[in-house]
Design a protein around this motif. Structure first.
Motif, short mmCIF file in Angstrom:
data_model
loop_
_atom_site.label_atom_id
_atom_site.label_comp_id
_atom_site.label_asym_id
_atom_site.label_seq_id
_atom_site.Cartn_x
_atom_site.Cartn_y
_atom_site.Cartn_z
N GLY A 109 5.56 23.42 -14.53
CA GLY A 109 6.63 23.96 -13.62
C GLY A 109 6.19 24.62 -12.42
N VAL A 110 7.00 25.23 -11.65
CA VAL A 110 6.48 25.88 -10.56
C VAL A 110 5.37 26.96 -10.88
N GLY A 111 5.77 27.99 -11.69
CA GLY A 111 5.06 29.20 -12.11
C GLY A 111 3.83 28.90 -12.65
N GLY A 112 3.89 27.94 -13.62
CA GLY A 112 2.62 27.49 -14.19
C GLY A 112 1.69 26.65 -13.10
N THR A 113 2.09 26.02 -12.37
CA THR A 113 1.34 25.33 -11.16
C THR A 113 0.70 26.42 -10.35
N ALA B 14 0.94 -1.19 0.16
CA ALA B 14 -0.03 0.03 -0.02
C ALA B 14 0.84 1.26 0.02
N ARG B 15 1.75 1.42 0.96
CA ARG B 15 2.87 2.43 0.90
C ARG B 15 3.50 2.61 -0.56
N ILE B 16 4.05 1.68 -1.11
CA ILE B 16 4.40 1.67 -2.51
C ILE B 16 3.42 2.19 -3.35
N ALA B 17 2.54 1.60 -3.58
CA ALA B 17 1.26 2.16 -4.51
C ALA B 17 0.96 3.59 -4.15
N ILE B 18 0.60 3.70 -2.93
CA ILE B 18 0.07 5.23 -2.71
C ILE B 18 1.38 6.14 -2.92
N GLY B 19 2.38 5.98 -2.42
CA GLY B 19 3.74 6.98 -2.56
C GLY B 19 4.10 7.17 -3.73
N ALA B 20 4.02 6.14 -4.74
CA ALA B 20 4.35 6.21 -6.16
C ALA B 20 3.30 7.20 -6.93
N ILE B 21 2.13 6.92 -6.67
CA ILE B 21 1.17 7.68 -7.22
C ILE B 21 1.15 9.32 -6.95
N PHE B 22 1.57 9.42 -5.60
CA PHE B 22 1.95 11.11 -5.22
C PHE B 22 2.93 11.57 -5.93
N ILE B 23 3.87 10.66 -5.96
CA ILE B 23 5.45 11.35 -6.69
C ILE B 23 5.01 11.43 -8.18
N VAL B 24 4.55 10.54 -9.02
CA VAL B 24 4.10 10.52 -10.25
C VAL B 24 3.19 11.99 -10.48
N VAL C 258 2.43 21.82 -2.36
CA VAL C 258 2.02 20.80 -2.84
C VAL C 258 2.64 19.96 -3.72
N LEU C 259 3.58 20.84 -4.66
CA LEU C 259 4.77 19.95 -5.58
C LEU C 259 5.70 19.29 -4.54
N LEU C 260 6.20 19.95 -3.47
CA LEU C 260 7.20 19.47 -2.54
C LEU C 260 6.70 18.26 -1.64
N LEU C 261 5.28 18.45 -1.14
CA LEU C 261 4.64 17.48 -0.45
C LEU C 261 4.48 16.11 -1.36
N GLU C 262 3.97 16.35 -2.69
CA GLU C 262 3.59 15.10 -3.24
C GLU C 262 4.76 14.36 -3.63
N VAL C 263 6.02 14.90 -3.84
CA VAL C 263 7.16 14.53 -4.33
C VAL C 263 7.61 13.74 -3.24
N VAL C 264 8.27 14.67 -2.28
CA VAL C 264 9.06 14.22 -1.03
C VAL C 264 8.13 13.28 -0.01
N GLY C 265 6.82 13.89 -0.01
CA GLY C 265 5.99 13.13 1.05
C GLY C 265 5.64 11.78 0.49
N GLY C 266 5.83 11.55 -0.97
CA GLY C 266 5.40 10.35 -1.63
C GLY C 266 6.50 9.29 -1.48
N ALA C 267 7.74 9.85 -1.40
CA ALA C 267 8.89 9.20 -1.01
C ALA C 267 8.91 8.57 0.44
N ALA C 268 8.60 9.54 1.26
CA ALA C 268 8.37 9.37 2.64
C ALA C 268 7.35 8.30 2.73
N VAL C 269 6.23 8.23 2.21
CA VAL C 269 5.25 7.14 2.39
C VAL C 269 6.04 5.62 1.74
#
Length: 138
Positions: free
Chosen positions: A34-38, A14-24, A57-68
């Protein structure tokens, strides 16, 4: 295989699947807009403080996904990702209807499950706590 033996493996999957989805999804936003466009996209959706929310959100989804995936900081990261998905449902997917919100709702609930489950025996949090306990007992 007994339930106690399957639980750490199922939580790891579950951690791998959920984390990977957030990272992607985080990398997709970063690579496509990009950051400006987001920031501009968030602003167009009426998200408050888009200039702060978008990079967060960008930071959370990438780094948080890896943490998950690692099972690190799950109580905090899991709740933060659940809040991220609440925002996605409210501002982006919800107005489009139930079908559009299904993935976000699943990620929201999955993030909360991981936040409050401890991530299982194969999580960094659990390994760290076990090491901390054994050091304290010495």
């Amino acid at each position: 295989m007994k339930l106690d033996q399957a639980r750490p493996i199922s939580l790891l999957l579950a951690r791998i699947a959920i984390g990977a989805i957030f990272i992607v999804h985080g990398l997709e936003k970063l690579n496509e807009r990009g950051v400006g466009g987001t920031i501009d996209y968030f602003d167009s959706l009426g998200i408050p403080l888009a200039v702060v929310a978008a990079p967060a959100v960008l930071l959370l989804e990438v780094v948080g996904g890896a943490a998950v995936i690692l099972g690190a900081g799950l109580p905090i990261v899991g709740v933060m990702l659940a809040v991220d998905m609440m925002g996605a449902i409210f501002f982006v997917q919800g107005p489009k209807g139930w079908k559009a919100s299904e993935l976000c709702l699943s990620l929201l609930v999955g993030s909360l499950v991981l936040a409050f489950s401890g991530g299982g025996a194969l999580a960094v949090d659990k390994l760290w706590m076990n090491r901390k306990r054994s050091t304290a007992a010495s």
